[in-house]
Design an enzyme around this catalytic site. Structure first.
Site, PDB file in Angstrom:
ATOM      1  CE  LYS A 163      -3.695  -2.637   0.733  1.00 34.51           C
ATOM      2  NZ  LYS A 163      -4.814  -2.778  -0.194  1.00 34.51           N
TER       3      LYS A 163
ATOM      4  CG  HIS B 234      -7.320 -10.123  -6.002  1.00 33.00           C
ATOM      5  ND1 HIS B 234      -8.589  -9.600  -6.119  1.00 33.00           N
ATOM      6  CD2 HIS B 234      -6.796  -9.582  -4.870  1.00 33.00           C
ATOM      7  CE1 HIS B 234      -8.818  -8.783  -5.103  1.00 33.00           C
ATOM      8  NE2 HIS B 234      -7.749  -8.761  -4.329  1.00 33.00           N
TER       9      HIS B 234
END
EC number: 4.1.1.39
Length: 477
Positions: free
Chosen positions: A175, A294
């Site tokens: 992140k 994902h």
């Protein structure tokens, strides 16, 4: 009636519209071992009986159309049609039924999840006679599942490649997910891997944007992997997202990852598509790459209880299409997931044989025969205080992935990774000693804080963070 429109009964054809249930509702049918079985949650329009609604689903997802056609006589409908063979009311609902449909195996192309879904859910979900429709589960017979390669490697081969046993694996999504340069991104990966994590990860929407082109990211992440491996003596990895706008570009990225010598790549299997995913899975098996999956976009399909497709179906489809990891929710974090329901599809991902268990949302017994298992990935809003629950819920064959729960540490990325590793090792040791993680978890973490200042700092930061919302999708009581 004019001679031009008059039906010639003598030739065995009668034009017009007839109720679906006359042909496709067959409660006397005994399912075959080779049938693909589906459980649909059906919400008919007012005035439509459940038998007609269930038969309509069977018809429109197999051989039927809205009217009788001449060419019905050119094939054996009895051999190829779907059959609604059982209907049961949904507990607590006045106008919902679970309709069970059996599909003959010959309706489906071998080794193609794309074709399977195009048939079963491709058109019928827009049918006007239904207010809503949801595919709750599928039974995939071994005669069909054996036409698929499945996961590139599977759980045991992955552990052997990584030389890591007896505990869950630890990961971290870098992140901020967008905006970092390739070099800064690689630095963040290195710090997390050096601190004790097994994997770092591209976020699902990190592909090849102007601020960070894919080739630059791959190179700096590979550098992070090799440097951290040299310092720790452990095998490390980063999920390099190979998802791209075309299959050709996706494979080009996977080829470059293999040339760099990294152990694993990644794909967004729903936005990328099942054809692309199966293509990449075949490449990964042939070239020794692990494949992380994902599930971006899944909640658009699976979150609403009355319409769409349950994630357990998407999980089964992924196991057939191919993937070594897949995100599965956390139960305790920020994302949707009821405990028993989550454990149900986690077992469908990992185990060889899973018994029917409606208490966990499993409608059919599923036998995967020899198809390798998929490691579930718990990711989304989790931190060190969740470690005992995650270890107890998911067990050893899992990846516990802390993004903000690593990078949000007040001392930096490496201390954040160290805090997670210490918390995990403490929980695994306590479990192996026979302690109850569900009851003693907080005590175990507090005791570990005494010899890990990194863990103590993390516990202080996240001591009051909770995500206390009721899940939308729950098991019928």
């Amino acid at each position: 009636m004019s001679p031009q429109t008059e039906t010639k009964a003598g030739v065995g054809f009668k034009a017009g519209v007839k109720d679906y249930k006359l042909t496709y509702y067959t409660p006397e049918y005994e399912t075959k071992d080779t049938d693909i079985l589906a459980a649909f949650r059906v919400s008919p329009q007012p005035g439509v009986p459940p038998e007609e609604a269930g038969a309509a689903v069977a018809a429109e997802s197999s051989t039927g159309t809205w009217t009788t056609v001449w060419t019905d006589g050119l094939t054996s409908l009895d051999r190829y049609k779907g059959r609604c063979y059982h209907i049961e009311p949904v507990a607590g609902e006045d106008s919902q039924w679970i309709c069970y449909v059996a599909y003959p195996l010959d309706l489906f192309e071998e080794g193609s999840v794309t074709n399977m879904f195009t048939s079963i859910v491709g058109n019928v979900f827009g049918f006007k006679a239904l207010r809503a429709l949801r595919l709750e589960d599928l039974r995939i017979p071994p005669t069909y599942s054996k036409t698929f390669q499945g996961p590139p490697h599977g759980i045991q081969v992955e552990r052997d490649k990584l030389n890591k046993y007896g505990r869950p694996l630890l990961g971290c999504t870098i992140k901020p997910k967008l905006g970092l340069s390739a070099k800064n991104y690689g630095r963040a990966c290195y710090e997390c891997l050096r601190g004790g994590l097994d994997f770092t990860k591209d976020d699902e929407n990190v592909n090849s944007q102007p601020f960070m082109r894919w080739r630059d990211r791959f190179v700096f992440c590979a550098e992070a992997i090799y440097k951290s491996q040299a310092e720790t003596g452990e095998i490390k990895g980063h999920y390099l997202n190979a998802t791209a706008g075309t299959c050709e570009e996706m494979i080009k990225r996977a080829v470059f990852a293999r040339e760099l010598g990294v152990p694993i790549v990644m794909h967004d299997y729903l936005t990328g598509g099942f054809t692309a995913n199966t293509t990449l899975a075949h490449y990964c098996r042939d070239n020794g790459l692990l494949l992380h999956i994902h599930r971006a976009m899944h909640a658009v399909i699976d979150r609403q209880k009355n319409h769409g497709m349950h994630f357990r179906v998407l999980a089964k489809a992924l196991r057939m299409s191919g993937g070594d990891h897949i995100h599965s929710g956390t139960v305790v974090g920020k994302l949707e997931g009821e405990r028993e329901m989550t454990l149900g599809f986690v077992d469908l991902l990992r185990d060889d044989f899973i018994e029917k268990d409606r208490a966990r949302g499993i409608f059919f017994t599923q036998d995967w025969v020899s198809m390798p298992g998929v490691i579930p990935v718990a990711s989304g809003g989790i931190h060190v205080w969740h470690m005992p629950a995650l270890t107890e819920i998911f067990g050893d064959d899992s990846v516990l992935q802390f993004g903000g729960g690593t990078l949000g540490h007040p001392w930096g990325n490496a201390p954040g990774a160290a805090a997670n590793r210490v918390a995990l090792e403490a929980c695994v040791q306590a479990r192996n000693e026979g302690r109850d993680l569900a009851r003693e978890g907080n005590e175990i973490i507090r005791a570990a804080c005494k010899w890990s200042p990194e863990l103590a700092a993390a516990c202080e930061v996240w001591k009051a963070i909770k995500f206390e919302f009721e899940p939308v999708d729950t098991i019928d009581k």
